[in-house]
Design an enzyme around this catalytic site. Structure first.
Site, PDB file in Angstrom:
ATOM      1  CG  HIS A 119      -1.869  -1.138   1.292  1.00 62.04           C
ATOM      2  ND1 HIS A 119      -2.638  -1.547   0.223  1.00 62.04           N
ATOM      3  CD2 HIS A 119      -2.160  -1.997   2.314  1.00 62.04           C
ATOM      4  CE1 HIS A 119      -3.359  -2.608   0.591  1.00 62.04           C
ATOM      5  NE2 HIS A 119      -3.086  -2.904   1.847  1.00 62.04           N
ATOM      6  CG  ASP A 156      -2.572  -8.536   1.705  1.00 58.83           C
ATOM      7  OD1 ASP A 156      -1.852  -8.730   2.686  1.00 58.83           O
ATOM      8  OD2 ASP A 156      -3.606  -7.812   1.738  1.00 58.83           O
ATOM      9  CG  HIS A 158      -6.437  -5.568   2.424  1.00 60.19           C
ATOM     10  ND1 HIS A 158      -5.807  -6.314   3.399  1.00 60.19           N
ATOM     11  CD2 HIS A 158      -7.682  -5.285   2.868  1.00 60.19           C
ATOM     12  CE1 HIS A 158      -6.660  -6.474   4.423  1.00 60.19           C
ATOM     13  NE2 HIS A 158      -7.788  -5.862   4.129  1.00 60.19           N
ATOM     14  CG  ASP A 233      -4.738 -10.031   4.481  1.00 57.06           C
ATOM     15  OD1 ASP A 233      -4.542 -10.691   3.454  1.00 57.06           O
ATOM     16  OD2 ASP A 233      -4.379  -8.841   4.615  1.00 57.06           O
TER      17      ASP A 233
HETATM   18 ZN   LIG Z   1      -3.843  -7.139   3.552  1.00 58.46          ZN
END
Ligand SMILES: [Zn+2]
Length: 315
Positions: A119, A156, A158, A233
Protein backbone atom coordinates in the site's frame (compact mmCIF):
# COMPACT_ATOMS: atom_id res chain seq x y z
CA UNK A 1 16.16 -22.19 1.67
CA UNK A 2 17.69 -18.79 2.27
CA UNK A 3 15.59 -16.14 3.98
CA UNK A 4 16.24 -12.57 5.07
CA UNK A 5 15.43 -11.74 8.68
CA UNK A 6 16.42 -9.18 11.29
CA UNK A 7 15.27 -9.14 14.95
CA UNK A 8 14.52 -5.44 14.48
CA UNK A 9 11.79 -6.23 11.93
CA UNK A 10 9.71 -6.26 15.11
CA UNK A 11 9.37 -2.90 16.89
CA UNK A 12 7.18 -1.91 19.76
CA UNK A 13 3.88 -0.25 18.87
CA UNK A 14 1.31 1.26 21.25
CA UNK A 15 -0.41 -1.62 23.16
CA UNK A 16 -3.79 -1.02 21.49
CA UNK A 17 -2.34 -0.93 17.95
CA UNK A 18 -3.84 -3.70 15.75
CA UNK A 19 -0.65 -4.55 13.80
CA UNK A 20 0.75 -7.94 15.01
CA UNK A 21 4.48 -7.18 15.22
CA UNK A 22 5.01 -10.45 17.08
CA UNK A 23 4.42 -12.40 13.87
CA UNK A 24 7.95 -11.65 12.61
CA UNK A 25 9.95 -13.40 15.36
CA UNK A 26 7.17 -16.02 15.40
CA UNK A 27 7.69 -17.03 11.76
CA UNK A 28 11.46 -17.07 12.20
CA UNK A 29 11.17 -19.38 15.21
CA UNK A 30 8.71 -21.77 13.54
CA UNK A 31 10.81 -22.14 10.39
CA UNK A 32 13.92 -22.93 12.44
CA UNK A 33 12.05 -25.36 14.71
CA UNK A 34 10.53 -27.18 11.75
CA UNK A 35 13.75 -27.43 9.74
CA UNK A 36 12.60 -25.33 6.78
CA UNK A 37 15.63 -23.11 7.38
CA UNK A 38 18.69 -23.41 9.54
CA UNK A 39 20.64 -20.60 11.16
CA UNK A 40 23.12 -20.54 8.29
CA UNK A 41 20.31 -19.83 5.79
CA UNK A 42 19.39 -16.53 7.43
CA UNK A 43 20.60 -13.39 5.65
CA UNK A 44 20.73 -10.34 7.88
CA UNK A 45 19.95 -7.11 6.03
CA UNK A 46 21.39 -3.66 6.62
CA UNK A 47 19.02 -0.70 6.22
CA UNK A 48 18.42 -0.01 2.51
CA UNK A 49 20.49 3.00 1.42
CA UNK A 50 18.75 6.24 0.54
CA UNK A 51 19.93 6.18 -3.11
CA UNK A 52 18.08 2.90 -3.62
CA UNK A 53 14.87 4.21 -2.02
CA UNK A 54 14.99 7.24 -4.31
CA UNK A 55 14.64 5.00 -7.34
CA UNK A 56 10.98 4.55 -6.30
CA UNK A 57 10.03 7.12 -3.67
CA UNK A 58 9.76 10.91 -3.84
CA UNK A 59 12.60 12.78 -2.14
CA UNK A 60 10.17 14.97 -0.18
CA UNK A 61 8.50 11.88 1.26
CA UNK A 62 11.83 10.29 2.21
CA UNK A 63 12.96 13.58 3.80
CA UNK A 64 9.85 13.58 6.00
CA UNK A 65 10.44 9.96 6.99
CA UNK A 66 14.09 10.63 7.76
CA UNK A 67 13.39 13.69 9.90
CA UNK A 68 10.09 12.64 11.47
CA UNK A 69 8.19 15.56 9.91
CA UNK A 70 5.17 13.81 8.39
CA UNK A 71 1.95 15.71 9.10
CA UNK A 72 -0.57 14.15 11.51
CA UNK A 73 -2.80 13.39 8.50
CA UNK A 74 0.06 11.63 6.72
CA UNK A 75 0.81 9.54 9.82
CA UNK A 76 -2.88 8.63 10.17
CA UNK A 77 -2.99 7.50 6.57
CA UNK A 78 0.18 5.44 7.06
CA UNK A 79 -1.54 3.72 9.99
CA UNK A 80 1.57 3.30 12.16
CA UNK A 81 3.09 6.00 14.39
CA UNK A 82 6.36 7.41 13.10
CA UNK A 83 9.52 6.71 15.13
CA UNK A 84 13.21 6.45 14.30
CA UNK A 85 12.86 2.72 14.89
CA UNK A 86 9.96 2.47 12.43
CA UNK A 87 12.03 4.27 9.80
CA UNK A 88 14.96 1.91 10.38
CA UNK A 89 12.66 -1.12 10.44
CA UNK A 90 11.13 -0.12 7.11
CA UNK A 91 14.58 0.10 5.51
CA UNK A 92 15.69 -3.23 7.01
CA UNK A 93 12.61 -5.01 5.68
CA UNK A 94 13.07 -3.39 2.27
CA UNK A 95 16.66 -4.57 2.07
CA UNK A 96 15.47 -8.02 3.14
CA UNK A 97 13.34 -8.17 0.00
CA UNK A 98 16.32 -7.09 -2.14
CA UNK A 99 18.50 -9.83 -0.58
CA UNK A 100 15.74 -12.42 -1.03
CA UNK A 101 15.31 -11.48 -4.69
CA UNK A 102 19.03 -11.86 -5.36
CA UNK A 103 19.04 -15.21 -3.54
CA UNK A 104 16.01 -16.47 -5.48
CA UNK A 105 17.77 -15.74 -8.78
CA UNK A 106 20.63 -17.97 -7.59
CA UNK A 107 18.73 -20.68 -5.72
CA UNK A 108 15.29 -20.75 -7.39
CA UNK A 109 13.48 -20.04 -4.12
CA UNK A 110 14.12 -17.58 -1.29
CA UNK A 111 12.11 -15.33 0.99
CA UNK A 112 11.97 -12.40 3.31
CA UNK A 113 10.36 -12.92 6.73
CA UNK A 114 8.65 -9.54 6.27
CA UNK A 115 7.95 -7.36 3.22
CA UNK A 116 5.06 -7.09 0.82
CA UNK A 117 4.22 -3.53 1.90
CA UNK A 118 2.08 -2.98 -1.17
CA UNK A 119 0.00 0.00 0.00
CA UNK A 120 3.04 2.30 -0.06
CA UNK A 121 2.91 4.74 -2.99
CA UNK A 122 5.87 6.68 -4.40
CA UNK A 123 4.94 9.74 -2.37
CA UNK A 124 3.11 8.40 0.68
CA UNK A 125 2.55 5.58 3.11
CA UNK A 126 -0.81 3.92 3.60
CA UNK A 127 -2.41 0.95 5.36
CA UNK A 128 0.55 -0.01 7.66
CA UNK A 129 2.96 0.34 4.71
CA UNK A 130 5.84 2.85 4.69
CA UNK A 131 8.13 1.83 1.80
CA UNK A 132 7.23 -0.28 -1.24
CA UNK A 133 9.85 -3.00 -0.80
CA UNK A 134 8.95 -4.93 -3.95
CA UNK A 135 9.14 -1.87 -6.19
CA UNK A 136 12.51 -1.00 -4.68
CA UNK A 137 13.78 -4.56 -5.20
CA UNK A 138 12.64 -4.48 -8.83
CA UNK A 139 14.60 -1.29 -9.44
CA UNK A 140 17.65 -2.64 -7.59
CA UNK A 141 17.76 -5.80 -9.71
CA UNK A 142 17.24 -3.87 -12.92
CA UNK A 143 20.06 -1.51 -11.98
CA UNK A 144 22.36 -4.43 -11.20
CA UNK A 145 21.47 -6.08 -14.50
CA UNK A 146 20.39 -9.18 -12.57
CA UNK A 147 16.90 -9.29 -14.13
CA UNK A 148 14.76 -7.01 -16.26
CA UNK A 149 11.20 -8.39 -16.27
CA UNK A 150 9.15 -9.25 -13.21
CA UNK A 151 5.76 -10.52 -12.19
CA UNK A 152 4.23 -9.58 -8.86
CA UNK A 153 1.61 -12.04 -7.63
CA UNK A 154 -0.28 -10.30 -4.85
CA UNK A 155 -2.70 -12.60 -3.02
CA UNK A 156 -3.03 -10.45 0.09
CA UNK A 157 -6.78 -9.87 0.50
CA UNK A 158 -6.29 -6.13 -0.02
CA UNK A 159 -5.51 -4.77 -3.47
CA UNK A 160 -1.84 -3.90 -4.02
CA UNK A 161 -2.77 -0.32 -4.83
CA UNK A 162 0.64 1.28 -4.27
CA UNK A 163 2.41 -1.35 -6.35
CA UNK A 164 -0.20 -1.11 -9.13
CA UNK A 165 0.17 2.68 -9.27
CA UNK A 166 3.98 2.57 -9.30
CA UNK A 167 4.08 0.10 -12.20
CA UNK A 168 0.92 1.12 -14.07
CA UNK A 169 2.76 2.24 -17.20
CA UNK A 170 5.81 -0.03 -16.89
CA UNK A 171 5.71 -2.83 -19.50
CA UNK A 172 8.48 -4.76 -17.73
CA UNK A 173 6.52 -5.36 -14.52
CA UNK A 174 3.37 -7.48 -14.67
CA UNK A 175 1.17 -7.02 -11.60
CA UNK A 176 -1.51 -9.50 -10.53
CA UNK A 177 -3.79 -8.73 -7.60
CA UNK A 178 -6.50 -11.09 -6.30
CA UNK A 179 -8.38 -9.28 -3.54
CA UNK A 180 -11.68 -8.60 -1.84
CA UNK A 181 -13.59 -6.29 -4.17
CA UNK A 182 -15.46 -4.58 -1.33
CA UNK A 183 -12.49 -4.45 1.01
CA UNK A 184 -9.86 -1.73 1.57
CA UNK A 185 -8.66 0.13 -0.49
CA UNK A 186 -12.08 1.17 -1.79
CA UNK A 187 -10.52 3.20 -4.62
CA UNK A 188 -8.64 0.51 -6.54
CA UNK A 189 -5.66 1.28 -8.75
CA UNK A 190 -5.10 -0.60 -12.00
CA UNK A 191 -2.92 -3.73 -11.92
CA UNK A 192 -2.13 -5.62 -15.12
CA UNK A 193 -4.63 -8.25 -13.89
CA UNK A 194 -7.12 -7.46 -11.12
CA UNK A 195 -9.52 -10.04 -9.72
CA UNK A 196 -12.06 -8.72 -7.22
CA UNK A 197 -13.62 -11.41 -5.01
CA UNK A 198 -16.99 -11.39 -3.24
CA UNK A 199 -17.10 -11.26 0.57
CA UNK A 200 -17.31 -14.65 2.28
CA UNK A 201 -15.63 -16.62 -0.52
CA UNK A 202 -14.34 -20.05 0.56
CA UNK A 203 -11.59 -22.47 -0.47
CA UNK A 204 -13.09 -24.11 -3.54
CA UNK A 205 -14.10 -20.96 -5.39
CA UNK A 206 -10.90 -19.20 -4.41
CA UNK A 207 -8.68 -22.00 -5.70
CA UNK A 208 -10.72 -22.31 -8.91
CA UNK A 209 -10.21 -18.60 -9.49
CA UNK A 210 -6.49 -18.87 -8.86
CA UNK A 211 -6.14 -21.81 -11.26
CA UNK A 212 -7.96 -19.83 -13.91
CA UNK A 213 -5.90 -16.66 -13.50
CA UNK A 214 -2.38 -17.53 -12.37
CA UNK A 215 -0.92 -19.89 -15.02
CA UNK A 216 -2.14 -17.61 -17.80
CA UNK A 217 -0.68 -14.53 -16.10
CA UNK A 218 2.71 -16.22 -15.58
CA UNK A 219 2.78 -17.27 -19.24
CA UNK A 220 1.85 -13.80 -20.47
CA UNK A 221 4.29 -11.98 -18.20
CA UNK A 222 7.44 -13.57 -19.67
CA UNK A 223 9.20 -12.59 -16.47
CA UNK A 224 12.53 -13.66 -15.04
CA UNK A 225 11.48 -13.51 -11.38
CA UNK A 226 8.24 -13.79 -9.40
CA UNK A 227 7.50 -11.86 -6.21
CA UNK A 228 4.72 -13.57 -4.24
CA UNK A 229 2.91 -11.46 -1.66
CA UNK A 230 1.46 -14.30 0.40
CA UNK A 231 -0.73 -12.27 2.75
CA UNK A 232 -2.67 -14.63 5.02
CA UNK A 233 -5.56 -12.22 5.53
CA UNK A 234 -7.92 -14.19 3.22
CA UNK A 235 -8.21 -16.61 6.20
CA UNK A 236 -11.60 -17.05 7.85
CA UNK A 237 -11.70 -15.02 11.06
CA UNK A 238 -9.10 -12.49 9.94
CA UNK A 239 -9.76 -9.08 11.49
CA UNK A 240 -9.61 -7.26 8.12
CA UNK A 241 -10.16 -10.10 5.64
CA UNK A 242 -13.88 -10.73 4.91
CA UNK A 243 -13.06 -14.02 3.09
CA UNK A 244 -13.40 -17.53 4.52
CA UNK A 245 -10.38 -19.61 3.55
CA UNK A 246 -9.38 -22.45 5.88
CA UNK A 247 -5.79 -23.12 6.88
CA UNK A 248 -5.75 -26.03 4.40
CA UNK A 249 -7.15 -23.75 1.71
CA UNK A 250 -4.37 -21.22 2.26
CA UNK A 251 -1.79 -23.99 2.11
CA UNK A 252 -3.29 -25.18 -1.18
CA UNK A 253 -3.10 -21.61 -2.46
CA UNK A 254 0.58 -21.36 -1.53
CA UNK A 255 1.30 -24.73 -3.10
CA UNK A 256 -0.51 -23.68 -6.28
CA UNK A 257 1.68 -20.57 -6.66
CA UNK A 258 4.90 -22.45 -5.93
CA UNK A 259 4.01 -25.27 -8.34
CA UNK A 260 3.09 -22.88 -11.14
CA UNK A 261 6.47 -21.13 -10.76
CA UNK A 262 8.50 -24.32 -10.42
CA UNK A 263 6.86 -25.89 -13.47
CA UNK A 264 7.89 -22.85 -15.52
CA UNK A 265 11.43 -22.64 -14.12
CA UNK A 266 10.58 -19.25 -12.61
CA UNK A 267 12.56 -18.19 -9.51
CA UNK A 268 10.25 -17.27 -6.66
CA UNK A 269 10.56 -14.74 -3.82
CA UNK A 270 8.22 -15.27 -0.84
CA UNK A 271 7.02 -12.24 1.12
CA UNK A 272 4.69 -12.09 4.11
CA UNK A 273 2.38 -9.09 3.40
CA UNK A 274 -0.68 -8.89 5.70
CA UNK A 275 -2.27 -11.19 8.25
CA UNK A 276 -4.49 -10.34 11.21
CA UNK A 277 -5.55 -13.63 12.77
CA UNK A 278 -6.87 -13.56 16.36
CA UNK A 279 -3.32 -13.87 17.77
CA UNK A 280 0.16 -13.05 16.40
CA UNK A 281 1.08 -16.72 17.00
CA UNK A 282 -1.75 -17.84 14.74
CA UNK A 283 -0.75 -15.31 12.10
CA UNK A 284 2.86 -16.55 12.28
CA UNK A 285 1.65 -20.15 11.81
CA UNK A 286 -0.21 -19.24 8.62
CA UNK A 287 2.79 -17.33 7.24
CA UNK A 288 5.15 -20.20 8.12
CA UNK A 289 2.92 -22.55 6.12
CA UNK A 290 3.69 -20.54 2.96
CA UNK A 291 7.41 -21.22 3.37
CA UNK A 292 6.80 -24.89 4.20
CA UNK A 293 4.62 -25.44 1.13
CA UNK A 294 6.98 -23.63 -1.23
CA UNK A 295 10.05 -25.38 0.17
CA UNK A 296 8.35 -28.75 -0.26
CA UNK A 297 7.38 -27.92 -3.83
CA UNK A 298 10.89 -26.72 -4.72
CA UNK A 299 12.65 -29.38 -2.66
CA UNK A 300 14.43 -26.53 -0.91
CA UNK A 301 14.02 -27.24 2.78
CA UNK A 302 17.09 -27.69 4.95
CA UNK A 303 15.67 -30.82 6.58
CA UNK A 304 13.68 -33.39 4.60
CA UNK A 305 9.98 -32.57 4.42
CA UNK A 306 7.38 -35.31 4.09
CA UNK A 307 6.29 -34.22 0.64
CA UNK A 308 9.68 -33.18 -0.60
CA UNK A 309 9.74 -32.77 -4.35
CA UNK A 310 12.61 -33.36 -6.78
CA UNK A 311 15.24 -30.70 -6.20
CA UNK A 312 14.66 -27.57 -8.20
CA UNK A 313 16.97 -26.74 -11.08
CA UNK A 314 16.89 -23.27 -12.64
CA UNK A 315 16.33 -23.45 -16.36
ZN1 LIG B 1 -3.84 -7.14 3.55
Amino acid sequence: MRVAYHPDYCIELPPTHPFPMGKYPGVHRLLLEEGVIDAGDVMRPEPAPRALLERVHAREYLDKLETGTLSPAEVRRMGVPWSARLWRRSRLATMGTVLAARAALQDGLAGNLAGGTHHAFADRGEGFCVLNDVAIAVRALQQEGAAGRFVIVDLDVHQGNGTAAIFESDPDVFTVSVHGERNYPLAKMRSTVDVGLADGLGDAEYLETLERVLPDALDRAKAELVFYLAGVDPAAGDRYGKLALTEAGLRARDRCVAAACRQRGLPLVLLLAGGYAPTPERTARLHANTFIEAAAEFGAATAPLPERAARYRPR
